[in-house]
Design a protein around this motif. Structure first.
Motif, PDB file in Angstrom:
ATOM      1  N   VAL A   5       0.857  -1.176   0.000  1.00  0.00           N
ATOM      2  CA  VAL A   5       0.000   0.000   0.000  1.00  0.00           C
ATOM      3  C   VAL A   5       0.900   1.236   0.000  1.00  0.00           C
ATOM      4  N   VAL A   6       0.517   2.242  -0.777  1.00  0.00           N
ATOM      5  CA  VAL A   6       1.240   3.510  -0.787  1.00  0.00           C
ATOM      6  C   VAL A   6       0.693   4.345   0.363  1.00  0.00           C
ATOM      7  N   LEU A   7       1.577   4.748   1.276  1.00  0.00           N
ATOM      8  CA  LEU A   7       1.164   5.519   2.446  1.00  0.00           C
ATOM      9  C   LEU A   7       1.192   7.023   2.203  1.00  0.00           C
ATOM     10  N   ASP A   8       2.103   7.470   1.348  1.00  0.00           N
ATOM     11  CA  ASP A   8       2.249   8.903   1.076  1.00  0.00           C
ATOM     12  C   ASP A   8       2.964   9.045  -0.262  1.00  0.00           C
ATOM     13  N   GLU A   9       2.570  10.020  -1.062  1.00  0.00           N
ATOM     14  CA  GLU A   9       3.208  10.228  -2.362  1.00  0.00           C
ATOM     15  C   GLU A   9       4.481  11.063  -2.291  1.00  0.00           C
ATOM     16  N   GLY A  10       4.784  11.633  -1.137  1.00  0.00           N
ATOM     17  CA  GLY A  10       6.008  12.408  -0.998  1.00  0.00           C
ATOM     18  C   GLY A  10       6.008  13.700  -1.783  1.00  0.00           C
ATOM     19  N   LEU A  11       4.841  14.258  -2.010  1.00  0.00           N
ATOM     20  CA  LEU A  11       4.736  15.501  -2.776  1.00  0.00           C
ATOM     21  C   LEU A  11       5.246  16.680  -1.959  1.00  0.00           C
ATOM     22  N   PRO A  12       5.647  17.773  -2.620  1.00  0.00           N
ATOM     23  CA  PRO A  12       6.109  18.951  -1.890  1.00  0.00           C
ATOM     24  C   PRO A  12       5.101  19.376  -0.826  1.00  0.00           C
ATOM     25  N   GLY A  13       5.595  19.651   0.351  1.00  0.00           N
ATOM     26  CA  GLY A  13       4.742  20.067   1.455  1.00  0.00           C
ATOM     27  C   GLY A  13       4.336  18.922   2.370  1.00  0.00           C
ATOM     28  N   GLY A  26      -6.939   6.901   3.440  1.00  0.00           N
ATOM     29  CA  GLY A  26      -8.257   6.442   3.065  1.00  0.00           C
ATOM     30  C   GLY A  26      -8.471   6.319   1.571  1.00  0.00           C
ATOM     31  N   SER A  27      -7.629   6.952   0.762  1.00  0.00           N
ATOM     32  CA  SER A  27      -7.830   6.896  -0.681  1.00  0.00           C
ATOM     33  C   SER A  27      -6.573   6.366  -1.367  1.00  0.00           C
ATOM     34  N   PRO A  28      -6.723   5.764  -2.541  1.00  0.00           N
ATOM     35  CA  PRO A  28      -5.562   5.214  -3.250  1.00  0.00           C
ATOM     36  C   PRO A  28      -4.575   6.302  -3.663  1.00  0.00           C
ATOM     37  N   LEU A  29      -3.299   6.001  -3.482  1.00  0.00           N
ATOM     38  CA  LEU A  29      -2.220   6.889  -3.896  1.00  0.00           C
ATOM     39  C   LEU A  29      -1.349   6.146  -4.894  1.00  0.00           C
ATOM     40  N   SER A  30      -0.474   6.867  -5.594  1.00  0.00           N
ATOM     41  CA  SER A  30       0.380   6.255  -6.614  1.00  0.00           C
ATOM     42  C   SER A  30       1.818   6.108  -6.114  1.00  0.00           C
ATOM     43  N   PRO A  31       2.513   5.048  -6.544  1.00  0.00           N
ATOM     44  CA  PRO A  31       3.905   4.841  -6.145  1.00  0.00           C
ATOM     45  C   PRO A  31       4.872   5.643  -7.017  1.00  0.00           C
ATOM     46  N   ILE A  32       4.734   6.953  -6.974  1.00  0.00           N
ATOM     47  CA  ILE A  32       5.576   7.846  -7.765  1.00  0.00           C
ATOM     48  C   ILE A  32       6.906   8.067  -7.040  1.00  0.00           C
ATOM     49  N   PRO A  33       7.941   8.595  -7.718  1.00  0.00           N
ATOM     50  CA  PRO A  33       9.201   8.872  -7.024  1.00  0.00           C
ATOM     51  C   PRO A  33       8.969   9.733  -5.781  1.00  0.00           C
ATOM     52  N   GLY A  34       9.553   9.303  -4.671  1.00  0.00           N
ATOM     53  CA  GLY A  34       9.387   9.987  -3.396  1.00  0.00           C
ATOM     54  C   GLY A  34       8.303   9.375  -2.526  1.00  0.00           C
ATOM     55  N   ALA A  35       7.465   8.499  -3.097  1.00  0.00           N
ATOM     56  CA  ALA A  35       6.364   7.888  -2.350  1.00  0.00           C
ATOM     57  C   ALA A  35       6.882   6.887  -1.332  1.00  0.00           C
ATOM     58  N   CYS A  36       6.110   6.721  -0.267  1.00  0.00           N
ATOM     59  CA  CYS A  36       6.388   5.725   0.762  1.00  0.00           C
ATOM     60  C   CYS A  36       5.452   4.535   0.541  1.00  0.00           C
ATOM     61  N   VAL A  37       6.040   3.355   0.373  1.00  0.00           N
ATOM     62  CA  VAL A  37       5.261   2.135   0.158  1.00  0.00           C
ATOM     63  C   VAL A  37       5.509   1.201   1.334  1.00  0.00           C
ATOM     64  N   GLU A  38       4.430   0.615   1.854  1.00  0.00           N
ATOM     65  CA  GLU A  38       4.544  -0.341   2.949  1.00  0.00           C
ATOM     66  C   GLU A  38       4.128  -1.719   2.456  1.00  0.00           C
ATOM     67  N   TYR A  39       5.035  -2.684   2.631  1.00  0.00           N
ATOM     68  CA  TYR A  39       4.766  -4.084   2.284  1.00  0.00           C
ATOM     69  C   TYR A  39       4.452  -4.840   3.560  1.00  0.00           C
ATOM     70  N   THR A  40       3.430  -5.675   3.511  1.00  0.00           N
ATOM     71  CA  THR A  40       3.121  -6.576   4.616  1.00  0.00           C
ATOM     72  C   THR A  40       3.352  -7.994   4.122  1.00  0.00           C
ATOM     73  N   ILE A  41       4.202  -8.719   4.816  1.00  0.00           N
ATOM     74  CA  ILE A  41       4.497 -10.106   4.465  1.00  0.00           C
ATOM     75  C   ILE A  41       3.921 -10.987   5.568  1.00  0.00           C
ATOM     76  N   THR A  42       3.085 -11.945   5.149  1.00  0.00           N
ATOM     77  CA  THR A  42       2.400 -12.831   6.086  1.00  0.00           C
ATOM     78  C   THR A  42       2.689 -14.276   5.714  1.00  0.00           C
TER      79      THR A  42
END
Length: 108
Positions: A5-13, A26-42
């Motif tokens: 899941v993308v947690l934040d797009e890392g946009l300016p500000g 709460g809403s879908p974000l994109s894995p653009i450069p600077g974005a934070c992605v969280e992987y869950t491995i189960t």
């Protein structure tokens, strides 16, 4: 299983910290450069297993063009990162039980 899941797009500000920031938005974000992605491995020990799984070690390579930001070891005894590879260990997993951990990366 491995989910992302993308947690934040890392946009300016943005003041979100990929290493220590909060939960998924709460809403879908994109894995653009600077974005934070969280992987869950189960991992799950099957409900028809004959015994607990023991001495579990999981390794997973971080995706290309990402930088390691942090880990939450969750149910695992230890989760470490070295040269782009995550290694997680768990002493035992009961029949029909699951265990998970989370890894965060920043997209380059």
């Amino acid at each position: 299983t491995k989910t992302a899941v993308v947690l934040d797009e890392g946009l300016p500000g943005s003041t979100f910290s990929c290493a220590t920031g909060g939960a998924a938005p709460g809403s879908p974000l994109s894995p653009i450069p600077g974005a934070c992605v969280e992987y869950t491995i189960t991992v799950t020990n099957a409900n028809d297993a004959t015994a607990a799984a023991t001495n579990i070690t999981i390794t997973d390579a971080l995706p290309a063009d990402t930088t390691y930001a942090g880990v939450t070891q969750g149910d695992f005894t230890s989760v470490t990162e070295s040269s782009g590879t995550i290694t997680a260990t768990l002493a035992s997993l009961a029949i029909d039980a699951s265990a998970s951990f989370k890894v965060r990366v920043t997209v380059k």
